[in-house]
Design a protein around this motif. Structure first.
Motif, PDB file in Angstrom:
ATOM      1  N   THR A  53       0.854  -1.184   0.000  1.00  0.00           N
ATOM      2  CA  THR A  53       0.000   0.000   0.000  1.00  0.00           C
ATOM      3  C   THR A  53       0.890   1.233   0.000  1.00  0.00           C
ATOM      4  OG1 THR A  53      -1.807  -1.119   1.157  1.00  0.00           O
ATOM      5  CG2 THR A  53      -1.760   1.276   1.275  1.00  0.00           C
ATOM      6  N   PHE A  54       0.804   2.010  -1.068  1.00  0.00           N
ATOM      7  CA  PHE A  54       1.710   3.140  -1.265  1.00  0.00           C
ATOM      8  C   PHE A  54       1.319   4.330  -0.387  1.00  0.00           C
ATOM      9  CE2 PHE A  54       1.694   0.630  -5.155  1.00  0.00           C
ATOM     10  CZ  PHE A  54       3.060   0.378  -5.295  1.00  0.00           C
ATOM     11  N   LEU A  55       2.318   4.904   0.258  1.00  0.00           N
ATOM     12  CA  LEU A  55       2.133   6.050   1.153  1.00  0.00           C
ATOM     13  C   LEU A  55       2.697   7.283   0.460  1.00  0.00           C
ATOM     14  CD1 LEU A  55       1.296   6.820   4.149  1.00  0.00           C
ATOM     15  CD2 LEU A  55       3.731   6.591   4.691  1.00  0.00           C
ATOM     16  N   ILE A  56       1.830   8.207   0.061  1.00  0.00           N
ATOM     17  CA  ILE A  56       2.269   9.393  -0.658  1.00  0.00           C
ATOM     18  C   ILE A  56       2.404  10.591   0.286  1.00  0.00           C
ATOM     19  CG2 ILE A  56       1.241   8.567  -2.816  1.00  0.00           C
ATOM     20  CD1 ILE A  56      -1.037  10.578  -2.397  1.00  0.00           C
ATOM     21  N   LEU A  57       2.988  11.663  -0.230  1.00  0.00           N
ATOM     22  CA  LEU A  57       3.151  12.919   0.506  1.00  0.00           C
ATOM     23  C   LEU A  57       4.143  12.808   1.662  1.00  0.00           C
ATOM     24  CD1 LEU A  57      -0.610  13.983   0.520  1.00  0.00           C
ATOM     25  CD2 LEU A  57       1.214  15.041  -0.820  1.00  0.00           C
ATOM     26  N   GLY A  58       5.103  11.899   1.523  1.00  0.00           N
ATOM     27  CA  GLY A  58       6.114  11.733   2.562  1.00  0.00           C
ATOM     28  C   GLY A  58       5.724  10.667   3.565  1.00  0.00           C
ATOM     29  N   ASN A  59       6.538  10.555   4.616  1.00  0.00           N
ATOM     30  CA  ASN A  59       6.244   9.559   5.659  1.00  0.00           C
ATOM     31  C   ASN A  59       6.223  10.179   7.048  1.00  0.00           C
ATOM     32  OD1 ASN A  59       8.931  10.060   6.014  1.00  0.00           O
ATOM     33  ND2 ASN A  59       9.620   7.938   5.851  1.00  0.00           N
ATOM     34  N   VAL A  60       5.968  11.495   7.110  1.00  0.00           N
ATOM     35  CA  VAL A  60       5.853  12.206   8.385  1.00  0.00           C
ATOM     36  C   VAL A  60       4.488  12.894   8.435  1.00  0.00           C
ATOM     37  CG1 VAL A  60       6.811  13.995   9.878  1.00  0.00           C
ATOM     38  CG2 VAL A  60       8.338  12.585   8.484  1.00  0.00           C
ATOM     39  N   CYS A  61       3.762  12.685   9.514  1.00  0.00           N
ATOM     40  CA  CYS A  61       2.388  13.162   9.656  1.00  0.00           C
ATOM     41  C   CYS A  61       2.332  14.433  10.505  1.00  0.00           C
ATOM     42  CB  CYS A  61       1.551  12.051  10.313  1.00  0.00           C
ATOM     43  SG  CYS A  61      -0.220  12.395  10.330  1.00  0.00           S
ATOM     44  N   THR A  62       1.370  15.290  10.193  1.00  0.00           N
ATOM     45  CA  THR A  62       1.206  16.525  10.968  1.00  0.00           C
ATOM     46  C   THR A  62       0.301  16.334  12.191  1.00  0.00           C
ATOM     47  OG1 THR A  62      -0.626  17.202   9.518  1.00  0.00           O
ATOM     48  CG2 THR A  62       1.576  18.026   8.975  1.00  0.00           C
ATOM     49  N   ARG A  63      -0.312  15.175  12.323  1.00  0.00           N
ATOM     50  CA  ARG A  63      -1.175  14.920  13.486  1.00  0.00           C
ATOM     51  C   ARG A  63      -0.507  13.923  14.430  1.00  0.00           C
ATOM     52  NH1 ARG A  63      -7.422  14.840  11.169  1.00  0.00           N
ATOM     53  NH2 ARG A  63      -7.219  16.783   9.964  1.00  0.00           N
ATOM     54  N   ARG A  64      -1.074  13.828  15.611  1.00  0.00           N
ATOM     55  CA  ARG A  64      -0.482  12.983  16.647  1.00  0.00           C
ATOM     56  C   ARG A  64      -1.539  12.030  17.233  1.00  0.00           C
ATOM     57  NH1 ARG A  64       4.613  14.458  17.965  1.00  0.00           N
ATOM     58  NH2 ARG A  64       5.351  16.441  17.118  1.00  0.00           N
ATOM     59  N   CYS A  65      -2.142  11.244  16.360  1.00  0.00           N
ATOM     60  CA  CYS A  65      -3.103  10.245  16.827  1.00  0.00           C
ATOM     61  C   CYS A  65      -2.380   9.269  17.749  1.00  0.00           C
ATOM     62  CB  CYS A  65      -3.714   9.503  15.647  1.00  0.00           C
ATOM     63  SG  CYS A  65      -4.692  10.565  14.554  1.00  0.00           S
ATOM     64  N   ARG A  66      -3.032   8.870  18.818  1.00  0.00           N
ATOM     65  CA  ARG A  66      -2.363   8.108  19.863  1.00  0.00           C
ATOM     66  C   ARG A  66      -2.328   6.605  19.608  1.00  0.00           C
ATOM     67  NH1 ARG A  66      -4.140   9.121  25.527  1.00  0.00           N
ATOM     68  NH2 ARG A  66      -2.071   8.227  25.934  1.00  0.00           N
ATOM     69  N   PHE A  67      -2.808   6.186  18.437  1.00  0.00           N
ATOM     70  CA  PHE A  67      -2.763   4.762  18.090  1.00  0.00           C
ATOM     71  C   PHE A  67      -1.768   4.477  16.974  1.00  0.00           C
ATOM     72  CE2 PHE A  67      -5.669   6.635  15.046  1.00  0.00           C
ATOM     73  CZ  PHE A  67      -5.361   5.991  13.864  1.00  0.00           C
ATOM     74  N   CYS A  68      -1.294   5.494  16.290  1.00  0.00           N
ATOM     75  CA  CYS A  68      -0.613   5.320  15.011  1.00  0.00           C
ATOM     76  C   CYS A  68       0.903   5.403  15.133  1.00  0.00           C
ATOM     77  CB  CYS A  68      -1.111   6.379  14.030  1.00  0.00           C
ATOM     78  SG  CYS A  68      -0.404   6.210  12.378  1.00  0.00           S
ATOM     79  N   ALA A  69       1.597   4.481  14.443  1.00  0.00           N
ATOM     80  CA  ALA A  69       3.059   4.410  14.513  1.00  0.00           C
ATOM     81  C   ALA A  69       3.759   5.296  13.495  1.00  0.00           C
ATOM     82  CB  ALA A  69       3.511   2.962  14.313  1.00  0.00           C
ATOM     83  N   VAL A  70       3.011   5.906  12.564  1.00  0.00           N
ATOM     84  CA  VAL A  70       3.635   6.763  11.556  1.00  0.00           C
ATOM     85  C   VAL A  70       4.336   7.932  12.243  1.00  0.00           C
ATOM     86  CG1 VAL A  70       3.195   8.308   9.601  1.00  0.00           C
ATOM     87  CG2 VAL A  70       2.010   6.111   9.751  1.00  0.00           C
ATOM     88  N   ALA A  71       5.514   8.295  11.737  1.00  0.00           N
ATOM     89  CA  ALA A  71       6.315   9.359  12.351  1.00  0.00           C
ATOM     90  C   ALA A  71       5.576  10.694  12.349  1.00  0.00           C
ATOM     91  CB  ALA A  71       7.633   9.498  11.612  1.00  0.00           C
ATOM     92  N   LYS A  72       5.808  11.479  13.396  1.00  0.00           N
ATOM     93  CA  LYS A  72       5.232  12.811  13.513  1.00  0.00           C
ATOM     94  C   LYS A  72       6.362  13.822  13.569  1.00  0.00           C
ATOM     95  CE  LYS A  72       1.755  10.135  15.108  1.00  0.00           C
ATOM     96  NZ  LYS A  72       1.863   8.657  15.111  1.00  0.00           N
ATOM     97  N   GLY A  73       6.090  15.038  13.077  1.00  0.00           N
ATOM     98  CA  GLY A  73       7.130  16.058  13.171  1.00  0.00           C
ATOM     99  C   GLY A  73       7.158  16.962  11.968  1.00  0.00           C
ATOM    100  N   GLU A  74       8.355  17.402  11.595  1.00  0.00           N
ATOM    101  CA  GLU A  74       8.513  18.349  10.494  1.00  0.00           C
ATOM    102  C   GLU A  74       8.393  17.626   9.159  1.00  0.00           C
ATOM    103  OE1 GLU A  74      11.802  21.605   8.842  1.00  0.00           O
ATOM    104  OE2 GLU A  74      12.053  20.631  10.804  1.00  0.00           O
ATOM    105  N   VAL A  75       7.484  18.107   8.323  1.00  0.00           N
ATOM    106  CA  VAL A  75       7.234  17.471   7.034  1.00  0.00           C
ATOM    107  C   VAL A  75       8.145  18.066   5.965  1.00  0.00           C
ATOM    108  CG1 VAL A  75       4.843  16.914   7.584  1.00  0.00           C
ATOM    109  CG2 VAL A  75       5.383  19.101   6.501  1.00  0.00           C
ATOM    110  N   ARG A  76       8.273  17.335   4.856  1.00  0.00           N
ATOM    111  CA  ARG A  76       9.101  17.782   3.741  1.00  0.00           C
ATOM    112  C   ARG A  76       8.229  18.224   2.572  1.00  0.00           C
ATOM    113  NH1 ARG A  76      13.874  13.131   3.436  1.00  0.00           N
ATOM    114  NH2 ARG A  76      14.698  13.451   5.545  1.00  0.00           N
ATOM    115  N   ALA A  77       8.853  18.917   1.633  1.00  0.00           N
ATOM    116  CA  ALA A  77       8.147  19.319   0.420  1.00  0.00           C
ATOM    117  C   ALA A  77       7.700  18.085  -0.355  1.00  0.00           C
ATOM    118  CB  ALA A  77       9.055  20.190  -0.446  1.00  0.00           C
ATOM    119  N   VAL A  78       6.598  18.226  -1.078  1.00  0.00           N
ATOM    120  CA  VAL A  78       6.080  17.128  -1.892  1.00  0.00           C
ATOM    121  C   VAL A  78       7.065  16.815  -3.010  1.00  0.00           C
ATOM    122  CG1 VAL A  78       4.192  16.439  -3.415  1.00  0.00           C
ATOM    123  CG2 VAL A  78       3.705  17.737  -1.339  1.00  0.00           C
ATOM    124  N   ASP A  79       7.276  15.523  -3.265  1.00  0.00           N
ATOM    125  CA  ASP A  79       8.219  15.047  -4.278  1.00  0.00           C
ATOM    126  C   ASP A  79       7.521  14.991  -5.637  1.00  0.00           C
ATOM    127  OD1 ASP A  79       9.903  13.630  -5.933  1.00  0.00           O
ATOM    128  OD2 ASP A  79      10.181  11.943  -4.574  1.00  0.00           O
TER     129      ASP A  79
END
Length: 285
Positions: A53-79
């Protein structure tokens, strides 16, 4: 200390050698997958079956859901090269059904909706006959953003409710239960031919009655497909598991969901939104 997993959750992944072709393609093309970023327990099996399952728009999320393992923090420009590389991956892997999801990008004016649409349209153009499923964030409820993705006409538009209404403040503090339902409702208003899908995690402290109420709310919003799976704590910093739900309970919920009118239901301890998504594909054609 995290709870010891019950017997029915101690699965076995295929040997790494069997997953190497998928890993090699993803590595060569510098693509992210939710399989890896979200620590999906099925990634070995899915990679072994030649899917991801392809994850677009980077691999850093702007939200902090308390169940999710996806990284949170500073995002990068869209590739800008990402859509073309996803198409190349789909071609190299021989995929007949492609699932596109993303991190939540509240920093973007449209939440990344235009990027979803661009990927869907390019797949349509370059890989005729391939069905496309999107699994989107809520776009902060922006009608224009939801409309942008729906206008690209994915075969399946998935947006996960994730949990029952009462648990939203603890589990998804930056999301809104009613807003997520309205997204699914709006997709159906825009194009009734698009099949809509949503997913629930259980084991967070919800009651059976609350799960059934969520099913009713999803059906009222016109949702066609449903997945239900066990929440697993990714790290000690995430919400603890309140209960490991037994397989027979999932079977009962699947029967209940079919009785409420869902067209296809996948329910089980290791079920995830995109696990065996090809089964849903048969109804999308």
């Amino acid at each position: 200390m995290r709870n010891r997993l019950p017997e029915w959750l101690r699965g076995h992944s295929p040997l790494r050698a069997a997953t190497n072709p998928v890993r090699e393609v993803l590595g060569d093309l510098h693509l992210n997958t939710v399989c890896l970023s979200a620590q999906c327990p099925n990634r070995g099996q899915c990679y072994g079956e030649g899917t991801a399952t392809f994850l677009i728009l980077g691999n850093v999320c702007t939200r902090r859901c308390r169940f999710c393992a996806v990284a949170k923090g500073e995002v990068r420009a869209v590739d800008p090269g990402e859509p073309a590389r996803i198409v190349t991956a789909g071609r190299r892997l021989g995929l007949r059904h492609m699932v596109i999801t993303s991190v939540t990008r509240d920093d973007l004016s449209d939440g990344g909706a235009g990027w979803f649409a661009a990927v869907v349209r390019l797949i349509r153009q370059e890989l005729p006959g391939v069905t496309v499923e999107v699994l989107t964030p809520d776009f902060q409820g922006m009608p224009e953003a939801i409309g942008t993705v729906a206008a690209a006409a994915p075969d399946i538009f998935n947006h996960n409710l994730e949990t029952v209404a009462r648990l939203y403040p603890a589990v998804r503090p930056q999301a809104d239960y009613r807003r997520s339902l309205e997204l699914l409702r709006q997709v159906k208003r825009i194009d009734p031919q698009i099949l809509t899908k949503s997913g629930l995690m259980v084991g967070l402290g919800e009651s059976g009655a609350e799960v059934e109420r969520a099913m009713d709310d999803l059906r009222e919003a016109g949702c066609d497909f449903l997945t239900i799976g066990q929440y697993l704590q990714p790290t000690r910093e995430h919400l603890p598991v309140a209960e490991y739900v037994r397989p027979e309970v999932f079977e009962a919920w699947a029967e209940t969901a079919y009785g409420k009118g869902f067209r296809y239901v996948a329910a089980g301890p290791l079920v995830r939104s995109s696990f065996h998504a090809g089964a849903f594909r048969q109804l999308a054609r």
